[in-house]
Design an enzyme around this catalytic site. Structure first.
Site, PDB file in Angstrom:
ATOM      1  N   PRO A   1     -10.407   8.117   2.408  1.00  0.00           N
ATOM      2  CG  PRO A   1      -8.792   8.812   0.901  1.00  0.00           C
ATOM      3  CD  PRO A   1      -9.501   9.240   2.144  1.00  0.00           C
ATOM      4  CB  CYS A   2     -11.031   2.280   2.411  1.00  0.00           C
ATOM      5  SG  CYS A   2     -10.856   0.671   3.185  1.00  0.00           S
ATOM      6  CD  GLN A   3      -4.967   5.903   3.863  1.00  0.00           C
ATOM      7  OE1 GLN A   3      -5.398   6.336   4.898  1.00  0.00           O
ATOM      8  NE2 GLN A   3      -3.936   6.432   3.224  1.00  0.00           N
TER       9      GLN A   3
END
Length: 413
Positions: free
Chosen positions: A145-147
């Site tokens: 996931p892009c955090q």
């Protein structure tokens, strides 16, 4: 001597296809036809691509949509983090890569993996609790996931990304030291936080000893009946030969019609009577602007007066184009995915076909859970093409027109 492929102007393409220039511009916008631009910014088309498109729209050719699978098996294997329902893993397996271990937290997705591939080693656990030091894998893959990261007072190194799921992906790489790494994410990662998030990731992977490059891959040009864009990072350990391959886009697309031919019947969501009456008014390929003005205002509510095209609302798909990007819910108001001719959302098996899952790939859980798993997956055929590029890189067999080569011994492209 092979025939040289000519470049065609938009006027030449218009004559060859017997359609207007405006039609070609519309097809370009929809991703049905590819262009390259000259130094003057003019649209330039490949004669070969135009000929293929001409044959397709005349009904003289079909690309015979299928789930791609290689008969050749390589000696290389993959460990995958955040495996989901198995789209990436299945595509890599179909390309000829072995699956050494899959790690996934969601119990329903884990059940899907185990039902379809009992021989796969599926570990249903929080990736932060996994010790990778005893694992040997040629490739570590993951759609992390892009955090957002915090930059204040940071040096943007490995320790600085602690607490993010990207850190766990990087930790697996640090502990396993695979020959290659594969990361995939949404296209938006490229611009996330003005590009700093991606640059942090690339810097961390460089510090871990890998040459890494990335490309935006458009699924509709990789045997997937869907306009879906993914950012794909491929890296190779620095002590190896220093080149990586990315798959080249094909010169054709696959339509919804081709993908849904003889699709098995399955469960699916249903519209409420009010929603059905509205969607019944939307023609094939249309959306909310196709509705009468009074119904537009009633259906859209406050959104009617806001800017932006909002083209996903009340959207009916087109038979002869790839689908719009599938989401986790085919009847979500902002991202409607109505069947091209029946007034209903796409079914589970239709969703799976458009993601290029085989018909015998079963999804566990409720109908809503099945949609979610499919919508979150990497399209299987896209993963297949990525897998072929990984194998070519590991074998150092890179003189193939199917691939674009990034050579880290020379200036980046």
């Amino acid at each position: 001597m092979p025939k040289q492929i000519r470049d065609l102007s938009i006027s030449d393409a218009s004559v060859m296809l017997e359609v207007s220039i405006d039609t070609i511009r519309r097809w370009e916008k929809k991703g049905l036809i590819k262009i390259s631009r000259s130094s003057l910014g003019h649209r330039v088309f490949s004669e070969q691509d135009i000929q293929l498109l001409k044959e397709k729209i005349s009904g003289k050719s079909s690309f015979n949509y299928k789930v791609l699978k290689s008969e050749e098996k390589s000696k290389y294997n993959v460990l995958e983090l955040f495996a989901g329902a198995g789209g990436l893993a299945l595509g890599l397996e179909n390309a000829g890569l072995g699956c050494i271990k899959l790690i996934e937290l969601d119990k329903i997705a884990c059940q899907t993996l185990k039902v379809n591939r009992p021989h796969w080693n599926v570990q249903c656990e929080d990736v932060g609790k996994v010790d990778f030091r005893s694992i040997k894998a040629d490739i570590v893959a993951g759609g992390f996931p892009c955090q957002a990261f915090s930059y204040a007072g940071k040096k943007l190194g490995f320790e600085d990304v602690r607490g993010t799921l990207f850190y766990e992906y990087a930790r697996a790489i640090k502990e396993i030291k695979p020959k290659m790494i594969l990361g995939e994410n949404v296209r938006g990662l490229e611009k996330h936080d003005q590009g700093r998030t991606l640059q942090t990731m690339l810097k961390v992977l460089d510090e871990l000893g890998y040459h890494v490059s990335y490309k935006i891959l458009r699924a509709q040009y990789f045997d997937v009946a869907q306009k879906r864009e993914r950012l794909v990072m491929i890296g190779i350990r620095k002590d190896l030969h220093g080149k990586v391959a990315f798959p080249n886009e094909k010169n054709y697309t696959v339509s919804v019609r081709e993908a849904l031919k003889d699709v098995p019947k399955s469960e699916g969501q249903k519209y409420t009577p009010i929603k059905y009456d509205i969607m019944e008014l939307v023609p094939e390929g249309g959306y909310w602007r196709s509705l009468p003005l009074d119904i537009q205002k009633k259906y859209m509510g406050a959104s009617f007066y806001l800017g932006g095209g909002k083209t996903g609302m009340a959207r009916r798909l087109s038979w002869d184009e790839p689908s719009l990007t599938l989401t986790c819910n085919p009847a979500q108001k902002q991202t409607e995915r109505c069947h091209p001719s029946d007034t209903r959302p796409l079914t589970v098996r239709e969703y799976a076909r458009i993601q290029s899952f085989p018909d015998d790939w079963l999804f566990s859980g409720s109908v809503a859970a099945q949609y979610k798993q499919i919508g979150n997956a990497v399209p299987v055929n896209l993963a297949y093409h990525i897998g072929k590029a990984l194998i070519a890189t590991l074998q150092n067999k890179l003189s193939n027109q199917d691939f674009t080569i990034v050579d880290f011994n020379h200036k980046h492209e």
